[in-house]
Design a protein around this motif. Structure first.
Motif, short mmCIF file in Angstrom:
data_model
loop_
_atom_site.label_atom_id
_atom_site.label_comp_id
_atom_site.label_asym_id
_atom_site.label_seq_id
_atom_site.Cartn_x
_atom_site.Cartn_y
_atom_site.Cartn_z
N MET A 1 8.07 -4.39 0.70
CA MET A 1 7.21 -5.89 0.45
C MET A 1 7.32 -6.62 1.77
N SER A 2 7.96 -6.06 2.71
CA SER A 2 8.03 -7.22 3.86
C SER A 2 6.72 -6.37 5.01
N ASN A 3 6.07 -5.33 4.43
CA ASN A 3 4.96 -5.09 4.94
C ASN A 3 3.86 -5.94 4.55
N PRO A 4 2.86 -6.17 5.35
CA PRO A 4 1.63 -6.89 4.83
C PRO A 4 0.90 -6.15 3.80
N LEU A 5 1.35 -5.74 2.58
CA LEU A 5 0.89 -5.10 1.54
C LEU A 5 0.70 -5.81 0.15
N PRO A 6 -0.49 -5.99 -0.33
CA PRO A 6 -0.53 -6.75 -1.46
C PRO A 6 0.33 -6.10 -2.57
N ARG A 7 1.09 -6.77 -3.49
CA ARG A 7 1.87 -6.24 -4.77
C ARG A 7 1.01 -5.25 -5.54
N TRP A 8 -0.20 -5.71 -5.78
CA TRP A 8 -0.92 -4.73 -6.63
C TRP A 8 -1.17 -3.27 -6.00
N GLN A 9 -1.25 -3.24 -4.70
CA GLN A 9 -1.65 -2.14 -4.05
C GLN A 9 -0.20 -1.15 -4.26
N LEU A 10 0.88 -1.61 -4.24
CA LEU A 10 2.08 -0.90 -4.56
C LEU A 10 2.02 -0.22 -5.83
N VAL A 11 1.69 -0.86 -6.77
CA VAL A 11 1.52 -0.53 -8.11
C VAL A 11 0.51 0.56 -8.27
N VAL A 12 -0.59 0.26 -7.90
CA VAL A 12 -2.05 1.09 -8.14
C VAL A 12 -1.69 2.18 -7.34
N GLY A 13 -1.18 2.30 -5.92
CA GLY A 13 -1.11 3.26 -5.06
C GLY A 13 -0.15 4.24 -5.64
N ASN A 14 1.04 3.91 -6.36
CA ASN A 14 2.15 4.62 -7.01
C ASN A 14 1.45 5.50 -8.20
N ILE A 15 0.60 4.54 -8.82
CA ILE A 15 0.16 5.24 -10.25
C ILE A 15 -0.89 6.39 -9.90
N LEU A 16 -1.75 6.01 -8.78
CA LEU A 16 -2.70 6.91 -8.63
C LEU A 16 -2.11 8.26 -7.96
N ALA A 17 -1.18 7.94 -7.05
CA ALA A 17 -0.44 9.29 -6.54
C ALA A 17 0.18 10.24 -7.71
N THR A 18 0.75 9.51 -8.74
CA THR A 18 1.37 10.44 -9.81
C THR A 18 0.33 10.82 -10.72
N ALA A 19 -0.84 10.25 -10.77
CA ALA A 19 -1.89 10.73 -11.45
C ALA A 19 -2.52 12.36 -10.70
N LEU A 20 -2.81 12.07 -9.56
CA LEU A 20 -3.19 13.20 -8.92
C LEU A 20 -2.34 14.13 -8.90
N SER A 21 -0.83 13.86 -8.51
CA SER A 21 0.01 14.87 -8.83
C SER A 21 0.02 15.72 -9.97
N LEU A 22 0.07 14.77 -10.96
CA LEU A 22 0.01 15.49 -12.46
C LEU A 22 -1.09 16.47 -12.52
#
Length: 200
Positions: free
Chosen positions: A47-68
């Protein structure tokens, strides 16, 4: 029934083993995304990076969805190759429907785990809650088959919307409903994560 390869796969593998096992993949990934990262002291660094919180959540779930989807593609390929090698008539389209059917069900539990990961501060809790819901949902759906009193209650189980796609084809209405519920859970996870403090 057991007389066909579709019946065997539907009864033995695709209705029990595969959905239960594969649902744990997005559960574990999502539980680690926030609660796990916080426990490991990685979240404050992220979170110290200039990264909006929603991107952390959505990025993780999208990566999981594609991996699945990739995992399901490999499983589908193995089933189809085994059918070809053994001389069983199992169309590729049927196999695609069967494995794709698992995706929204597993991602629903991934969405629930992401919400728990955003709300709770411990990885084990973010895993335990969706895991318990998974087992209860499966048991409720199975009991609804044999206990008429539970027939109405089973509609509350996500497994009630997970039909034998290898026999009946993909039910796109159920596919869409489970995907929509997963998406709503992710949106709730984003809202919960936006409001919480991060422990360092």
């Amino acid at each position: 029934g057991f007389g066909t390869v579709e019946g065997f796969l539907s009864t033995e593998m695709l209705s029990f083993i595969a959905p239960l096992a594969l649902a744990f993949y997005p559960i574990l990934n999502s539980a680690s995304a926030i609660a796990g990262a916080e426990e490991d002291r990685r979240l404050d660094v992220l979170m110290s990076n200039p990264l909006p919180r929603w991107q952390l959540v959505v990025g993780n779930i999208l990566a999981t969805a594609l991996s699945l989807l990739g995992i399901l593609a490999v499983i589908g390929l193995l089933i189809w190759v085994a059918a070809v090698v053994t001389g069983v008539d199992l169309p590729a389209a049927t196999v695609v429907s069967a494995v794709l059917n698992i995706w929204p069900l597993a991602m629903l539990f991934g969405g629930l785990a992401m919400l728990c990961s955003a709300v709770f501060r411990r990885r084990v809790t973010a895993i335990a809650v969706p895991a318990v819901v998974l087992v209860i949902g499966y048991a409720l759906n199975a009991a609804g088959d044999s206990v008429s009193a539970l027939a109405g209650v089973r509609r509350l189980s996500p497994f009630d919307y997970y039909g034998p796609a290898i026999i009946e084809g993909l039910d796109w209405a159920s596919f869409g409903l489970l995907t929509l519920i997963a998406a709503v859970l992710v949106v709730l996870a984003v809202l919960a994560f936006q409001r919480r403090d991060i422990y360092t």
